[in-house]
Scaffold this active site. Structure first.
Site, PDB file in Angstrom:
ATOM      1  N   ASP A 228       1.079  -1.008   0.010  1.00  0.00           N
ATOM      2  CA  ASP A 228       0.006   0.026  -0.135  1.00  0.00           C
ATOM      3  C   ASP A 228       1.045   1.302   0.006  1.00  0.00           C
ATOM      4  O   ASP A 228       2.043   1.039   0.348  1.00  0.00           O
ATOM      5  CB  ASP A 228      -0.987  -0.091   1.305  1.00  0.00           C
ATOM      6  CG  ASP A 228      -2.097   0.762   0.982  1.00  0.00           C
ATOM      7  OD1 ASP A 228      -3.011   1.012   1.729  1.00  0.00           O
ATOM      8  OD2 ASP A 228      -2.198   1.668   0.117  1.00  0.00           O
TER       9      ASP A 228
HETATM   10  C1  GLC Z   1      -4.291   4.361  -0.286  1.00  0.00           C
HETATM   11  C2  GLC Z   1      -5.151   2.946  -0.197  1.00  0.00           C
HETATM   12  C3  GLC Z   1      -5.297   2.211  -1.117  1.00  0.00           C
HETATM   13  C4  GLC Z   1      -4.838   2.801  -2.403  1.00  0.00           C
HETATM   14  C5  GLC Z   1      -3.504   3.499  -2.514  1.00  0.00           C
HETATM   15  C6  GLC Z   1      -3.033   4.441  -3.541  1.00  0.00           C
HETATM   16  O1  GLC Z   1      -3.564   4.680   0.929  1.00  0.00           O
HETATM   17  O2  GLC Z   1      -5.044   2.495   1.102  1.00  0.00           O
HETATM   18  O3  GLC Z   1      -6.475   1.626  -1.234  1.00  0.00           O
HETATM   19  O4  GLC Z   1      -5.115   2.087  -3.611  1.00  0.00           O
HETATM   20  O5  GLC Z   1      -3.406   4.358  -1.134  1.00  0.00           O
HETATM   21  O6  GLC Z   1      -4.019   5.411  -3.447  1.00  0.00           O
END
Ligand code: GLC
Length: 754
Positions: A228
């Site tokens: 993430d």
């Molecule tokens: C965010 C989210 C994730 C997302 C990523 C990119 O913090 O937790 O679901 O796909 O970052 O935006």
């Protein structure tokens, strides 16, 4: 493109390390020297959030269809429809030039307070897994990748970057991993996104057991594990745990750390190479950019409306719906003109258009006079003037429609709710309007359950519209006017009060730790176990027609685990209009060595029926449908014995059942050890045989020492949960040899038995 091994051989250490870290927020690192292009990803999960300048840190996204969120799509219980949504999402990814869509999210709805529940499907892992796998299949069928997220036990926003989710092994396997397992084993997502949080002490980005032992070695995941955004703490630890791709980039210091670690020997180069191979495979898959300059905006908008109409749940209806012939209608609530169709955070889409609920209603009720009143402000201010205005409209009308949307400041990615309440103004508005106008219908737009006890008895109908996507306004109008017969059913329980919820006493954790103290018992599993009344149960939803269930039967009264069994039921549409019914099958284990939830969803089907039509629905159940995770044997175990197959219209409305007997063909391995208790020895076929002589001798020794009446107690009850070794040490008479030697001899015997 050259073979992966050929490319790998030609890559420098620096190029390898760079490939495993993003070049920007949304792209992999290209290697021009080797003709390796970048691969582009963008958020999901219910729309394509493709920022215009993919290499910038800007957030302005290109227009795309905002489909209903998972809270709504899950309530369709229609896997074919969700697959179609995935296909449409892929078409938009191709048109907007993105190779991977970051979704679906299949985290369990452990508490309705989680601010991100609108992005997740259910409190039940079977339903969530079916939905997640179907969306992945839809997207990937068009040559676009997905990212199954957030692996794992990411069930709250509070301290999500650091909190340690403490989950026992059975609960982790049966509840928090099961949807990921189904999605991976059935649909093979191109990527899996690790969570921010810790799980049992280790960060999701550095969790070797989760990322390698379970995900790859056990489930056979072939793709890339991506972090993430910002979830990696130690890049080398992460690589060693199995995390291939750190996002976002650029992170030159992280690339250098990997180069240094290989050079120093702290990181074996073959470990890096394994990740590089997977990244190369991803780039090769992702590079295939079909040339489709745009997508069919109207068709996708229509699909979004279809999905929303299938996912909305009619919770209450005293007969006022569908509207029929009313000429004066009060339409109250800012959500009637400012559609509330999505949540805040990374999933926020720039919609191609938005169906305004009031306009959609006007279009369908041309002959009626619709009077609008705002009802409540965008914030949580008390506005009695708006209530007075609404009352005037409601009193002058034949029916009052209240469009009530939970404000964004109450639920979003990044923070959790602190209560289940609507705003005080909204509650006061509903109470006042329904007191003045008994023919009041409430339409809700929220991503997760809200409390309704303060007003629901006074209203004539409630339609749960959820976060319905850009076309939800037309779906609401279609349902209210009867163009569509609602068929959605709740994929989560609506509790009476937040204090009743399973996670309540452990929520949201403190001192960096959250204990999943409720264990397996989340959602309906908990409310069943506690006989806890709820507002609306899992699997519940009304229709404008009715359905009768009859003739529940199984394909066999006794079956072997390897063969499975199926359960059938006849469903009849007993009403005067066509409709769709979601038939649910739950399994109840009548007797198990371990505690099990009273029933668990293991199958469902959605069937469309004309008035008076009867069809047979058959659901196949494999061994897994009867199994629990046995932490001792570390395998899924379906114990032999009787099970009830419960066929229901909801988890609380079982319409028929049949009892079947499972015969096990599994020969469990002998896992006895020096610490095994007498109960464990006796529960093991080989153990029983090996320990029999010792038990006989012990019985004789006891009789000699204490006579027939013994010590006036039941020896077995006293010793059954004592390690046999300790029993020996307790033995009153002199042992011929050391207790360890006796136990070791019995162990050798037991392990040697076939
Ligand atoms: C965010 C989210 C994730 C997302 C990523 C990119 O913090 O937790 O679901 O796909 O970052 O935006």
């Amino acid at each position: 493109m050259e073979s992966i091994d050929r490319i790998l051989d030609r890559m420098t250490l620096e190029e390898k390390a760079a490939l495993c870290t993003g070049a920007s927020s949304w792209t992999t690192t290209p290697v021009e020297r080797l003709g390796l292009p970048e691969t582009i990803c963008c958020d999901g999960p219910h729309g394509v959030r493709r920022v215009a300048d993919i290499h910038s840190t800007g957030h302005e996204a290109l227009p795309a269809t905002c489909f209903p969120t998972a809270s709504c799509t899950a309530a369709t219980w229609d896997v074919a429809l969700i697959r179609r949504m995935g296909e449409a999402l892929a078409e938009e990814c191709i048109a907007l030039d993105s190779n991977i869509l970051l979704g679906p999210g299949v985290n369990m709805k452990r508490s309705p307070l989680c601010g991100r529940n609108f992005e997740y499907f259910s409190e039940d892992p079977f339903l969530a897994g079916e939905m997640g796998a179907s969306l992945i299949e839809g997207v990937q069928s068009r040559g676009v990748g997905t990212s199954l997220k957030h692996y794992a036990a990411n069930n709250q926003e509070y301290q999500r970057f650091v909190i340690d989710a403490r989950v026992d092994e059975r609960t982790l396997r049966e509840i928090y991993l099961a949807a990921f397992e189904k999605a991976v084993t059935r649909a093979q997502p191109w990527t899996v996104m690790c969570c921010y949080n810790r799980v049992n002490g280790r960060y999701g980005s550095e969790h070797f057991q989760l990322l390698t032992e379970i995900l790859r070695d056990e489930w056979g995941f072939e793709g890339v594990v991506v972090s993430d955004w910002g979830a990696v703490h130690d890049r080398v630890e992460a690589l060693q745990a199995g995390l291939d791709w750190e996002m976002p980039g650029p992170r030159p210091a992280r690339v250098q750390a990997v180069v240094d670690a290989v050079r120093s020997g702290a990181l074996e180069e073959y470990v890096l190479d394994a990740s590089v191979r997977r990244m190369l495979a991803l780039v090769q898959r992702g590079t295939h950019r079909p040339s489709a300059p745009d997508f069919d905006v109207d068709a996708h908008h229509a699909l979004a409306a279809e999905i929303a109409a299938e996912g909305m749940v009619l919770l209450k209806n005293d007969g006022i719906l569908p509207l029929a012939g009313q000429k004066r209608i009060a339409v109250i609530g800012r959500a009637a003109v400012q559609a509330h169709f999505q949540g805040g955070g990374s999933s926020h889409i720039n919609p191609t258009r938005v169906a305004e609920p009031l306009a959609e209603l006007r279009e369908r009720l041309a002959g009626a006079e619709l009077t609008y009143a705002e009802g409540y402000p965008a914030d949580d201010a008390a506005r009695p003037d708006l209530i007075d205005e609404a009352l005037a409209a409601a009193r002058a009308a034949e029916v009052a429609l209240l469009y009530i949307a939970l404000p964004t400041y109450k639920e979003s990615e990044g923070y959790d709710r602190t209560d289940l309440d609507l705003t005080a103004q909204q509650v006061a508005l509903i109470q006042a309007v329904s007191a003045a106008q008994p023919r009041t219908v409430v339409v809700l737009n929220n991503g997760a359950p809200v409390a309704m006890s303060a007003w629901i008895d006074g209203v004539a109908a409630v339609l749960e519209g959820y976060m319905m996507g850009q076309a939800g306004g037309s779906a609401i109008a279609d349902i209210l006017t009867g163009r569509v017969n609602p068929s959605g059913k709740l994929a989560e329980t609506f509790p009476l009060a937040v204090e009743d919820t399973p996670a309540y006493i452990n929520w949201p954790g403190e001192a960096g730790t959250v204990r999943y103290g409720e264990g397996l018992y989340i959602g309906y599993r908990y409310y069943d176990a506690r006989r806890q009344p709820v507002l609306f149960p899992f699997g519940y939803g009304l229709s404008y027609t009715g359905f009768a269930y009859s003739n529940v039967r199984a394909s066999a009264a006794t079956f072997r685990d390897v063969d499975g069994v199926s359960v059938s039921v006849d469903i009849t549409n007993t009403g005067a209009r066509a409709g769709k019914e979601i038939v649910q099958v739950y399994v109840h284990d009548r007797a198990a060595e371990v505690a099990r939830p009273e029933k668990e969803l293991k199958g469902f089907a959605k069937v469309a029926l004309e008035p008076g039509e009867t069809r047979t629905v058959t659901i196949a159940l494999d061994a897994r449908a009867f199994s629990y995770w046995d932490a001792r044997y570390r395998l899924w175990r379906a114990e032999p014995g009787e099970f009830d197959l419960l066929v229901g219209a909801s988890s609380a409305d079982i319409r028929g059942s049949v009892t079947v007997t499972l015969e096990s063909t599994v020969d469990l391995p002998c896992v006895l050890s020096r610490s095994s208790t007498l109960r464990e020895w006796l529960a093991d076929r080989r153990g029983r045989e090996a320990i029999a002589p010792f038990l006989a001798a012990s019985e004789e020794a006891r009789r000699q020492a204490f006579g027939e009446e013994g010590l006036g107690m039941n020896i077995m009850d006293m010793f059954i949960d004592m390690p046999v070794l300790s029993m020996l040490e307790f033995q009153m008479n002199a042992l011929p040899e050391a207790p360890e030697a006796i136990v070791d001899r019995m162990l050798a015997q037991a392990h040697a038995l076939p």
